[in-house]
Motif scaffolding. Structure first.
Motif, PDB file in Angstrom:
ATOM      1  N   LYS A  84       0.847  -1.187   0.000  1.00 31.48           N
ATOM      2  CA  LYS A  84       0.000   0.000   0.000  1.00 31.48           C
ATOM      3  C   LYS A  84       0.889   1.246   0.000  1.00 31.48           C
ATOM      4  O   LYS A  84       1.800   1.355   0.813  1.00 31.48           O
ATOM      5  CB  LYS A  84      -0.917   0.001   1.208  1.00 31.48           C
ATOM      6  CG  LYS A  84      -1.881   1.154   1.203  1.00 31.48           C
ATOM      7  CD  LYS A  84      -2.901   1.030   2.303  1.00 31.48           C
ATOM      8  CE  LYS A  84      -3.760   2.269   2.282  1.00 31.48           C
ATOM      9  NZ  LYS A  84      -5.158   1.976   2.167  1.00 31.48           N
TER      10      LYS A  84
ATOM     11  N   SER B 160       0.931   5.140   0.635  1.00 25.04           N
ATOM     12  CA  SER B 160       0.111   6.147   1.306  1.00 25.04           C
ATOM     13  C   SER B 160       0.023   7.419   0.462  1.00 25.04           C
ATOM     14  O   SER B 160       0.918   7.714  -0.331  1.00 25.04           O
ATOM     15  CB  SER B 160       0.707   6.484   2.673  1.00 25.04           C
ATOM     16  OG  SER B 160       1.855   7.291   2.523  1.00 25.04           O
TER      17      SER B 160
ATOM     18  N   ASP C  32       0.504  10.346   1.441  1.00 23.25           N
ATOM     19  CA  ASP C  32       1.653  11.190   1.786  1.00 23.25           C
ATOM     20  C   ASP C  32       2.881  10.819   0.970  1.00 23.25           C
ATOM     21  O   ASP C  32       3.615  11.689   0.506  1.00 23.25           O
ATOM     22  CB  ASP C  32       1.978  11.090   3.279  1.00 23.25           C
ATOM     23  CG  ASP C  32       0.923  11.746   4.141  1.00 23.25           C
ATOM     24  OD1 ASP C  32       0.161  12.596   3.625  1.00 23.25           O
ATOM     25  OD2 ASP C  32       0.854  11.414   5.333  1.00 23.25           O
ATOM     26  N   GLU C  33       3.117   9.525   0.804  1.00 23.19           N
ATOM     27  CA  GLU C  33       4.244   9.073  -0.009  1.00 23.19           C
ATOM     28  C   GLU C  33       4.060   9.496  -1.463  1.00 23.19           C
ATOM     29  O   GLU C  33       4.998   9.937  -2.115  1.00 23.19           O
ATOM     30  CB  GLU C  33       4.353   7.543   0.006  1.00 23.19           C
ATOM     31  CG  GLU C  33       4.934   6.939   1.235  1.00 23.19           C
ATOM     32  CD  GLU C  33       4.976   5.427   1.120  1.00 23.19           C
ATOM     33  OE1 GLU C  33       6.092   4.894   1.040  1.00 23.19           O
ATOM     34  OE2 GLU C  33       3.894   4.799   1.100  1.00 23.19           O
TER      35      GLU C  33
END
Length: 79
Positions: A56, A58, A60-61
């Motif tokens: 997964k 995110s 934010d990433e």
């Protein structure tokens, strides 16, 4: 899954799902400017990455992702 396999999956996905010309899809291609992907397309790409890698990513990433290489780096560094 190694980097080259993930890259091949991304190319296939972008070409078939978003009708992006395969010749435009290179590791240095900018998702927004060169491949014309919008934020919803980016979310779809994140979901596809999870499907093909089991990891997964995110939001934010993914926020700092600008190129195909950035996508590959996130997958590789998180594996």
């Amino acid at each position: 899954m190694d980097r080259e396999a993930v890259y091949a999956e991304i190319v296939d996905y972008l070409a078939t799902s978003f009708q992006v010309n395969r010749d435009l899809i290179t590791p240095d291609a900018a998702l927004k400017e060169e491949l014309d992907l919008d934020s919803i397309d980016a979310v779809d790409l994140m979901v596809k990455l999870q499907e093909i890698t089991g990891r997964k990513v995110s939001p934010d990433e993914f926020e700092s992702v600008r190129t195909i290489n950035d996508v590959l780096n996130i997958v590789q560094n998180g594996a």
